[in-house]
Design a protein around this motif. Structure first.
Motif, PDB file in Angstrom:
ATOM      1  N   ASP A 109      12.090 -73.898  -5.975  1.00  0.00           N
ATOM      2  CA  ASP A 109      11.167 -74.049  -4.745  1.00  0.00           C
ATOM      3  C   ASP A 109      10.876 -75.574  -4.681  1.00  0.00           C
ATOM      4  O   ASP A 109      10.708 -76.119  -3.730  1.00  0.00           O
ATOM      5  CB  ASP A 109       9.998 -73.011  -4.763  1.00  0.00           C
ATOM      6  CG  ASP A 109       8.905 -73.434  -5.938  1.00  0.00           C
ATOM      7  OD1 ASP A 109       9.470 -73.760  -7.148  1.00  0.00           O
ATOM      8  OD2 ASP A 109       7.927 -72.871  -5.898  1.00  0.00           O
ATOM      9  N   LEU A 112      13.841 -77.348  -3.688  1.00  0.00           N
ATOM     10  CA  LEU A 112      14.159 -77.292  -2.046  1.00  0.00           C
ATOM     11  C   LEU A 112      13.195 -78.200  -1.172  1.00  0.00           C
ATOM     12  O   LEU A 112      13.610 -79.006  -0.261  1.00  0.00           O
ATOM     13  CB  LEU A 112      13.915 -75.709  -1.674  1.00  0.00           C
ATOM     14  CG  LEU A 112      14.915 -74.860  -2.160  1.00  0.00           C
ATOM     15  CD1 LEU A 112      14.558 -73.283  -2.046  1.00  0.00           C
ATOM     16  CD2 LEU A 112      16.260 -74.907  -1.615  1.00  0.00           C
ATOM     17  N   ALA A 136      16.497 -74.954   4.528  1.00  0.00           N
ATOM     18  CA  ALA A 136      15.379 -74.868   3.564  1.00  0.00           C
ATOM     19  C   ALA A 136      14.499 -73.688   3.782  1.00  0.00           C
ATOM     20  O   ALA A 136      14.240 -72.867   2.880  1.00  0.00           O
ATOM     21  CB  ALA A 136      14.271 -76.066   3.610  1.00  0.00           C
ATOM     22  N   GLU A 137      14.140 -73.527   5.267  1.00  0.00           N
ATOM     23  CA  GLU A 137      13.489 -72.185   5.596  1.00  0.00           C
ATOM     24  C   GLU A 137      14.383 -70.958   5.152  1.00  0.00           C
ATOM     25  O   GLU A 137      14.005 -69.792   4.537  1.00  0.00           O
ATOM     26  CB  GLU A 137      13.157 -72.224   6.903  1.00  0.00           C
ATOM     27  CG  GLU A 137      12.126 -73.313   7.366  1.00  0.00           C
ATOM     28  CD  GLU A 137      11.676 -73.305   8.725  1.00  0.00           C
ATOM     29  OE1 GLU A 137      12.214 -72.402   9.532  1.00  0.00           O
ATOM     30  OE2 GLU A 137      11.228 -74.241   9.233  1.00  0.00           O
ATOM     31  N   GLU A 140      14.324 -70.512   1.598  1.00  0.00           N
ATOM     32  CA  GLU A 140      13.086 -69.758   1.258  1.00  0.00           C
ATOM     33  C   GLU A 140      13.118 -68.409   1.262  1.00  0.00           C
ATOM     34  O   GLU A 140      12.506 -67.639   0.608  1.00  0.00           O
ATOM     35  CB  GLU A 140      11.828 -70.393   1.645  1.00  0.00           C
ATOM     36  CG  GLU A 140      11.675 -71.973   1.038  1.00  0.00           C
ATOM     37  CD  GLU A 140      10.446 -72.668   1.549  1.00  0.00           C
ATOM     38  OE1 GLU A 140       9.352 -72.037   1.625  1.00  0.00           O
ATOM     39  OE2 GLU A 140      10.561 -73.747   1.916  1.00  0.00           O
ATOM     40  N   LYS A 141      13.404 -67.894   2.778  1.00  0.00           N
ATOM     41  CA  LYS A 141      13.444 -66.507   3.047  1.00  0.00           C
ATOM     42  C   LYS A 141      14.309 -65.654   2.083  1.00  0.00           C
ATOM     43  O   LYS A 141      13.916 -64.778   1.583  1.00  0.00           O
ATOM     44  CB  LYS A 141      13.598 -66.417   4.569  1.00  0.00           C
ATOM     45  CG  LYS A 141      12.732 -66.922   5.507  1.00  0.00           C
ATOM     46  CD  LYS A 141      13.126 -66.719   6.874  1.00  0.00           C
ATOM     47  CE  LYS A 141      12.050 -67.335   7.779  1.00  0.00           C
ATOM     48  NZ  LYS A 141      12.408 -67.276   9.260  1.00  0.00           N
ATOM     49  N   ALA A 144      12.544 -65.269  -1.200  1.00  0.00           N
ATOM     50  CA  ALA A 144      11.598 -64.385  -1.064  1.00  0.00           C
ATOM     51  C   ALA A 144      12.052 -62.828  -1.006  1.00  0.00           C
ATOM     52  O   ALA A 144      11.475 -62.038  -1.527  1.00  0.00           O
ATOM     53  CB  ALA A 144      10.703 -64.570   0.179  1.00  0.00           C
TER      54      ALA A 144
END
Length: 148
Positions: A109, A112, A136-137, A140-141, A144
């Motif tokens: 994280d 990123l 990047a989003e 991250e998703k 998660a």
């Protein structure tokens, strides 16, 4: 034990890492935060010029012998309050110049975030090397979703 906690310590030099002053003109830099390697002393120095100010601090440890073919540095740092650790492995050519640099940032994280912030910093000149905001989003998703 974490990788940064292993190996014998070397005295900390005054000033920048010793390999930086001996960077070969045809040096290559590979890094966790890069989409592809970057080539050339001037390009590497230009990227470092943008990267260093992003750190809140860097606490360096040197673990290797620059007199041999390899040199290792590690550091703990923060970027916008996010903890990040880094290991840097440097190979030297026959002339004693740093010709290949491998940089590993972790945790993911933080890497990123760093890649995205570098993309914002370097814009048109080196923007294709780093993650865009959308990329990047998405990562991250995806991360998660895997941990959920």
């Amino acid at each position: 034990m974490k990788f940064n906690d292993t190996g014998p310590l070397l005295p900390r030099p005054s000033g920048p890492p010793p390999w930086l002053a001996k960077l070969a003109e045809d040096a290559t830099l590979e890094a966790t935060i890069l989409k592809r390697p970057i080539e050339g002393k001037q390009n590497i120095l230009a990227l470092l010029k943008h990267a260093v100010p992003l750190y809140d601090f860097q606490d360096f440890t040197y673990r290797g012998d620059f007199g041999s073919d390899f040199f290792m540095e590690s550091y703990r740092a923060a970027i916008r309050g996010v903890a990040i650790e880094c290991s840097v492995l440097v190979h030297k050519n026959a002339a004693g110049e740093a010709d290949s640099i491998l940089v590993s940032h972790r945790p993911l994280d933080a890497a990123l975030l760093f890649s995205f912030l570098m993309w914002e910093q370097v814009g048109d000149s080196f923007g294709d090397l780093y993650l865009t905001g959308t990329q990047a989003e998405a990562l991250e998703k995806a991360g998660a979703a895997v941990t959920a």
